[in-house]
Structures are given as structure tokens and as C-alpha cells.
Design an enzyme around this catalytic site. Structure first.
Site: not given
Length: 148
Positions: A7, A13, A120
Site C-alpha cells: 500500500c 492496508r 485508504d
């Protein structure tokens, strides 16, 4: 098999994705790691909200530390899962040939979802982490079923 989850900052994440997939595979046969396309948080623990969300589901991600994705990761990993299209493009830019580029996939391509981006949750509330967990859990379940 070696799998890398990627990420932006490697604190929200991708640490969740790493922890979830590790909990579903035989770690003696499948190695899972994570990284970020930026080095903003290098050396840091995952975001406390990621840690809390993982813990809620019996997964401990506190041994993970943020690190930056490097072109040499293409040498080590068989599959590289990007959490969103922006990360995907950043990773592809670092690939040195077509074989390396073929290793990169969007993690939600494992699902039949329309949206291919794991949002996100960094600037959102705790519910964003819960939603991200559920998306990643579903994708990792499918990945694990192919590996086990």
C-alpha cells in the site's frame, strides 16, 4: 511461494493483508510480507487502528514494521498485490522488465467486485479499518484457497 502486500505507507492496508493471509496459509510453505510505495513511516509499527482491528479477529500484526518497496523486491517475491491502482502504477514503474510487471496484481482482482481499490482508511474513522479488513479478508480467503 512468496507474496508481498503493498500500500502507500505500509501501516494500514498492507499490514492487515499480510496478517490476514498469514493466518490462512501454511507459513512453512508460503511467506508473506508487506511494504509501502512511500517511505513515510519506515521502521514504524502498523497504525494502532490496524493493530486493533486485526486483534479483534485474533490476528497479531505487532511484529511488523513499515518498509519501503524496492525494485529488488521483484527478485524475492512471486506475486505482489497492490492495494489500489495508484500503488499498482507506482510498483509497475519500478519493474525492470515484463516478467516483473506480470507479478503485480490488484488484490481486489481476486474478487468479482467492480471497484478494484481498497480504500485508504488512514484519514477516516475506525469503521474504515473494519471495512478494509472485511474486503481484505474476503480476497485473502480466495488467495489462500488457491495456495493450500
Amino acid at each position: 511461494m512468496k507474496i508481498l502486500m503493498v500500500c502507500l505507507g505500509n501501516i494500514c492496508r498492507s499490514p492487515l493483508a499480510q496478517g490476514i493471509l498469514e493466518s490462512k496459509v501454511h507459513t512453512d510453505r508460503v511467506y508473506v510480507d508487506s511494504a509501502g510505495t512511500s517511505g513515510y513511516h519506515e521502521g514504524n509499527l502498523p497504525d494502532p487502528r490496524s493493530i486493533q482491528t486485526a486483534k479483534k479477529y485474533g490476528i497479531d500484526i505487532t511484529s511488523q514494521r513499515s518498509r519501503k518497496f524496492l525494485a529488488t523486491d521483484f527478485d524475492m517475491f512471486d506475486v505482489i498485490y497492490a492495494m489500489d491502482e495508484s500503488n499498482f502504477e507506482d510498483i509497475i514503474q519500478l519493474s525492470r522488465n515484463k516478467e516483473e510487471a506480470k507479478k503485480v496484481k490488484l488484490i481486489l482482482d481476486e474478487l468479482s467486485n467492480e471497484d478494484k481499490n481498497v480504500p485508504d482508511p488512514y484519514h477516516g474513522g475506525d469503521q474504515g479499518f473494519e471495512n478494509v479488513y472485511k474486503m481484505l479478508e474476503e480476497a485473502c480467503e480466495l488467495i489462500a484457497s488457491k495456495l493450500n
